[in-house]
Design an enzyme around this catalytic site. Structure first.
Site, PDB file in Angstrom:
ATOM      1  N   ARG A  25      -0.051  -8.632  16.584  1.00 59.33           N
ATOM      2  CA  ARG A  25       0.993  -8.533  15.346  1.00 59.33           C
ATOM      3  C   ARG A  25       2.222  -8.703  15.707  1.00 59.33           C
ATOM      4  O   ARG A  25       3.094  -8.419  14.937  1.00 59.33           O
ATOM      5  CB  ARG A  25       0.862  -7.120  14.532  1.00 59.33           C
ATOM      6  CG  ARG A  25      -0.300  -6.990  13.620  1.00 59.33           C
ATOM      7  CD  ARG A  25      -0.257  -7.714  12.188  1.00 59.33           C
ATOM      8  NE  ARG A  25      -1.528  -7.808  11.771  1.00 59.33           N
ATOM      9  CZ  ARG A  25      -2.164  -7.011  11.156  1.00 59.33           C
ATOM     10  NH1 ARG A  25      -1.436  -5.818  10.645  1.00 59.33           N
ATOM     11  NH2 ARG A  25      -3.334  -7.254  10.591  1.00 59.33           N
ATOM     12  N   ARG A  29       5.536  -8.245   9.990  1.00 60.66           N
ATOM     13  CA  ARG A  29       6.751  -7.576   9.241  1.00 60.66           C
ATOM     14  C   ARG A  29       8.084  -7.183  10.117  1.00 60.66           C
ATOM     15  O   ARG A  29       8.950  -6.672   9.544  1.00 60.66           O
ATOM     16  CB  ARG A  29       6.318  -6.552   8.165  1.00 60.66           C
ATOM     17  CG  ARG A  29       5.450  -7.281   7.062  1.00 60.66           C
ATOM     18  CD  ARG A  29       4.626  -6.628   6.294  1.00 60.66           C
ATOM     19  NE  ARG A  29       3.670  -5.776   7.212  1.00 60.66           N
ATOM     20  CZ  ARG A  29       2.413  -4.965   6.598  1.00 60.66           C
ATOM     21  NH1 ARG A  29       2.674  -4.600   5.466  1.00 60.66           N
ATOM     22  NH2 ARG A  29       1.715  -4.573   7.534  1.00 60.66           N
ATOM     23  N   ARG A  38       7.808 -15.042   4.483  1.00 61.60           N
ATOM     24  CA  ARG A  38       6.603 -14.741   3.348  1.00 61.60           C
ATOM     25  C   ARG A  38       6.763 -14.662   2.161  1.00 61.60           C
ATOM     26  O   ARG A  38       5.921 -15.075   1.397  1.00 61.60           O
ATOM     27  CB  ARG A  38       5.970 -13.183   4.067  1.00 61.60           C
ATOM     28  CG  ARG A  38       4.920 -12.780   3.327  1.00 61.60           C
ATOM     29  CD  ARG A  38       4.580 -11.175   3.516  1.00 61.60           C
ATOM     30  NE  ARG A  38       3.559 -10.815   3.373  1.00 61.60           N
ATOM     31  CZ  ARG A  38       2.978 -10.736   1.977  1.00 61.60           C
ATOM     32  NH1 ARG A  38       3.403 -11.325   0.943  1.00 61.60           N
ATOM     33  NH2 ARG A  38       1.733 -10.084   2.045  1.00 61.60           N
ATOM     34  N   ASP A  75      -5.846 -14.410   9.180  1.00 59.18           N
ATOM     35  CA  ASP A  75      -6.455 -13.440   9.213  1.00 59.18           C
ATOM     36  C   ASP A  75      -7.856 -13.564   9.567  1.00 59.18           C
ATOM     37  O   ASP A  75      -8.600 -14.620   9.349  1.00 59.18           O
ATOM     38  CB  ASP A  75      -6.175 -12.872   7.897  1.00 59.18           C
ATOM     39  CG  ASP A  75      -6.045 -11.279   8.028  1.00 59.18           C
ATOM     40  OD1 ASP A  75      -5.085 -10.658   7.887  1.00 59.18           O
ATOM     41  OD2 ASP A  75      -7.425 -10.553   7.633  1.00 59.18           O
ATOM     42  N   TYR A 151     -15.940  -4.782   6.512  1.00 55.71           N
ATOM     43  CA  TYR A 151     -15.346  -5.221   5.525  1.00 55.71           C
ATOM     44  C   TYR A 151     -16.163  -5.796   4.367  1.00 55.71           C
ATOM     45  O   TYR A 151     -15.929  -5.456   3.301  1.00 55.71           O
ATOM     46  CB  TYR A 151     -14.480  -6.241   5.767  1.00 55.71           C
ATOM     47  CG  TYR A 151     -13.188  -5.473   6.466  1.00 55.71           C
ATOM     48  CD1 TYR A 151     -12.044  -4.709   5.813  1.00 55.71           C
ATOM     49  CD2 TYR A 151     -12.705  -5.846   7.793  1.00 55.71           C
ATOM     50  CE1 TYR A 151     -10.949  -4.265   6.321  1.00 55.71           C
ATOM     51  CE2 TYR A 151     -11.641  -5.225   8.326  1.00 55.71           C
ATOM     52  CZ  TYR A 151     -10.773  -4.364   7.717  1.00 55.71           C
ATOM     53  OH  TYR A 151      -9.779  -3.726   8.201  1.00 55.71           O
TER      54      TYR A 151
HETATM   55  O1  CP3 Z   1       0.600 -11.572  15.138  1.00 58.95           O
HETATM   56  C1  CP3 Z   1      -0.705 -11.558  14.915  1.00 58.95           C
HETATM   57  O2  CP3 Z   1      -1.315 -10.675  15.492  1.00 58.95           O
HETATM   58  C2  CP3 Z   1      -1.379 -12.739  14.275  1.00 58.95           C
HETATM   59  C3  CP3 Z   1      -1.888 -12.753  12.830  1.00 58.95           C
HETATM   60  C4  CP3 Z   1      -2.898 -11.632  12.532  1.00 58.95           C
HETATM   61  C5  CP3 Z   1      -2.799 -11.151  11.338  1.00 58.95           C
HETATM   62  N1  CP3 Z   1      -4.056 -10.420  10.961  1.00 58.95           N
HETATM   63  C6  CP3 Z   1      -1.786 -11.245  10.279  1.00 58.95           C
HETATM   64  C7  CP3 Z   1      -1.505 -10.230   9.086  1.00 58.95           C
HETATM   65  C8  CP3 Z   1      -4.064 -11.165  13.018  1.00 58.95           C
HETATM   66  C9  CP3 Z   1      -4.455 -11.380  14.591  1.00 58.95           C
HETATM   67  C10 CP3 Z   1      -4.688 -10.536  12.302  1.00 58.95           C
HETATM   68  C11 CP3 Z   1      -6.011  -9.965  12.572  1.00 58.95           C
HETATM   69  C12 CP3 Z   1      -6.480  -9.050  11.705  1.00 58.95           C
HETATM   70  N2  CP3 Z   1      -6.667  -8.644  10.335  1.00 58.95           N
HETATM   71  C13 CP3 Z   1      -7.202  -7.718  12.177  1.00 58.95           C
HETATM   72  C14 CP3 Z   1      -7.578  -7.161  13.572  1.00 58.95           C
HETATM   73  C15 CP3 Z   1      -6.387  -6.874  14.347  1.00 58.95           C
HETATM   74  C16 CP3 Z   1      -6.114  -5.117  13.837  1.00 58.95           C
HETATM   75  O3  CP3 Z   1      -5.288  -4.927  13.413  1.00 58.95           O
HETATM   76  O4  CP3 Z   1      -7.168  -4.548  13.997  1.00 58.95           O
HETATM   77  C17 CP3 Z   1      -7.627  -7.030  11.036  1.00 58.95           C
HETATM   78  C18 CP3 Z   1      -8.462  -5.577  10.890  1.00 58.95           C
HETATM   79  C19 CP3 Z   1      -7.255  -7.509   9.832  1.00 58.95           C
HETATM   80  C20 CP3 Z   1      -7.307  -7.101   8.297  1.00 58.95           C
HETATM   81  C21 CP3 Z   1      -6.088  -6.816   7.681  1.00 58.95           C
HETATM   82  N3  CP3 Z   1      -4.846  -7.970   7.553  1.00 58.95           N
HETATM   83  C22 CP3 Z   1      -5.543  -5.749   7.335  1.00 58.95           C
HETATM   84  C23 CP3 Z   1      -6.383  -4.298   7.573  1.00 58.95           C
HETATM   85  C24 CP3 Z   1      -4.166  -5.941   6.902  1.00 58.95           C
HETATM   86  C25 CP3 Z   1      -3.322  -4.893   6.242  1.00 58.95           C
HETATM   87  C26 CP3 Z   1      -2.785  -4.040   7.200  1.00 58.95           C
HETATM   88  C27 CP3 Z   1      -1.119  -4.035   7.160  1.00 58.95           C
HETATM   89  O5  CP3 Z   1      -0.649  -4.202   8.140  1.00 58.95           O
HETATM   90  O6  CP3 Z   1      -0.706  -4.515   6.241  1.00 58.95           O
HETATM   91  C28 CP3 Z   1      -3.961  -7.294   6.942  1.00 58.95           C
HETATM   92  C29 CP3 Z   1      -2.718  -7.848   6.475  1.00 58.95           C
HETATM   93  C30 CP3 Z   1      -1.916  -8.689   7.626  1.00 58.95           C
HETATM   94  N4  CP3 Z   1      -2.812  -9.653   8.582  1.00 58.95           N
HETATM   95  C31 CP3 Z   1      -0.691  -8.568   7.719  1.00 58.95           C
HETATM   96  C32 CP3 Z   1      -0.454  -9.487   8.929  1.00 58.95           C
HETATM   97  C33 CP3 Z   1       1.172  -9.904   9.362  1.00 58.95           C
HETATM   98  C34 CP3 Z   1       0.343  -7.960   7.246  1.00 58.95           C
HETATM   99  C35 CP3 Z   1       0.463  -8.408   5.570  1.00 58.95           C
HETATM  100  C36 CP3 Z   1       1.798  -8.669   5.129  1.00 58.95           C
HETATM  101  O7  CP3 Z   1       2.420  -9.702   5.438  1.00 58.95           O
HETATM  102  O8  CP3 Z   1       2.101  -8.124   4.160  1.00 58.95           O
END
Ligand code: CP3
Length: 340
Positions: A25, A29, A38, A75, A151
């Site tokens: 991540r 954010r 974004r 994602d 999911y």
């Molecule tokens: O920097 C990185 O790691 C690359 C980008 C990345 C994202 N999601 C962007 C993202 C990666 C590798 C993921 C993988 C992902 N997505 C996983 C596996 C990793 C983990 O965290 O266990 C999972 C379970 C998801 C599903 C997912 N996507 C969730 C549960 C959420 C909401 C959680 C949150 O932090 O809000 C997301 C959203 C998401 N994916 C964000 C980002 C940067 C935040 C959303 C935003 O910008 O508002």
């Protein structure tokens, strides 16, 4: 040619001058620059589908934090969508699937995705590769079949994923059919990512920890292992199975190159279990809420425990959005300046 290939050498078990560092991540954010980019997109799903914007935020942490790798901004949920099950991202809550998988007919309707169905990710990878111009390796990724299955059945995040687990217990054959379809889609997708420029791949099994050990091997690791067999001849593969520390030994018996660890396992214990595989991790993201003195001491002890070779420094899970960017930068600098 890569100017900084520390990550690739570490993943392949070759000797390095220092351990590479990147953060799960890192494109997210914690960076005001990410939030600004974004804001240009209508919503998260559209953001992910825009190769220019995705590429921009992928490169930001390389410039701002000085990490040794970029991870493509996307994602894990793009695979269910490419298979015919669209998702939404609800602000401050997380993902939601308007329809879910419940029956054999639902599974039969899903297509096996190919790389062409995810053209926007391929474009984002190619653009990022070009913009990075060999500065650092580019990481591609997918979700583990079990985590995506969870999911797709549950329809959203959950503490227990009891609906998804109910499906495993009540429909084991159908579960295997769905897991197999996700696996084939993921293999096609990752092959496309390598062709588009990904140098290393990571499989995220974020919900490994809700399964029992026996069920983990049957419904998750079996499919991860198939993905490793198909992809590790093309690029190094990291398997990150959150909360499945009991599985490190079995994961080490797949054809993956490295194993991602969360903070619940001791580095020395993980070394004993992992054979000759490279290890990645495993600082608690919450360490970055501490003062610099604490971050320095804890990070040094982690680096010492893992040792220089066959090690990729990272956190044990993704950065939380309210972690101070300066603390993240401090952590990265501590790793890069450590005297081995
Ligand atoms: O920097 C990185 O790691 C690359 C980008 C990345 C994202 N999601 C962007 C993202 C990666 C590798 C993921 C993988 C992902 N997505 C996983 C596996 C990793 C983990 O965290 O266990 C999972 C379970 C998801 C599903 C997912 N996507 C969730 C549960 C959420 C909401 C959680 C949150 O932090 O809000 C997301 C959203 C998401 N994916 C964000 C980002 C940067 C935040 C959303 C935003 O910008 O508002």
């Amino acid at each position: 040619m890569l100017q900084n290939d520390l990550l690739l050498r570490a993943a392949k078990g070759l000797s390095v001058e220092r351990a590479p560092v990147w953060l799960m991540r890192q494109a997210g954010r914690i960076l005001p620059e990410y939030r600004a980019t974004r804001a240009k997109a209508k919503n998260f799903v559209e953001f992910v589908k825009n190769p220019e914007l995705a590429s921009e935020v992928t490169i930001q942490p390389v410039d701002i934090l000085g990490v040794d790798a970029a991870i493509i901004f996307s994602d894990i949920l793009v695979i269910p969508e490419a298979m015919g099950l669209p998702y939404e991202m609800i602000e401050a809550k997380g993902p939601r699937f308007p329809s879910t998988i419940q029956t054999k007919a639902d599974i039969d309707k899903l297509k096996i995705a190919d790389a062409g169905d995810l053209d926007y990710v391929m474009k984002a990878l190619a653009l990022t590769k070009k913009e990075l111009n060999g500065r650092v390796p580019l990481i591609g990724f997918c979700g583990a079949p079990w985590t995506l299955f969870a999911y797709m059945i549950e329809g959203s995040g959950s503490k227990t994923f009891s609906k998804a687990k109910q499906f495993l217990y009540t429909h084991p054959d159908l579960s295997h059919q769905l897991l197999e379809k996700i696996t084939q889609s993921s293999i096609n997708y990752l092959k496309g990512q390598v062709a588009a420029g990904a140098d290393l791949l990571q499989i995220f099994d974020s919900w490994a920890g809700v399964l029992s050990e026996k069920m983990y091997y049957e419904f998750s690791l079996k499919y991860i292992s198939k993905i490793c067999d198909a992809l590790s001849p093309l690029a190094p593969v990291t398997v990150f199975a959150k909360d499945a520390h009991y599985a490190v030994k079995n994961i080490s018996q797949t054809s993956c190159n490295s194993i991602g660890l969360d903070w619940t396992i001791d580095p020395l214990k993980a070394r004993q279990e992992a054979g000759s595989k490279t290890l990645q991790g495993n600082a608690d993201p919450c360490l970055l809420y501490a003062d610099e003195k604490t971050i320095l001491a804890e990070t040094h002890s982690m680096l010492k425990a893992f040792g220089k070779d066959r090690y990729i420094c990272n956190l044990g899970h993704g950065l939380y959005p309210d972690i101070d960017k300066e603390k993240v930068k401090f952590f990265v600098d501590v790793v890069k300046e450590y005297k081995w």
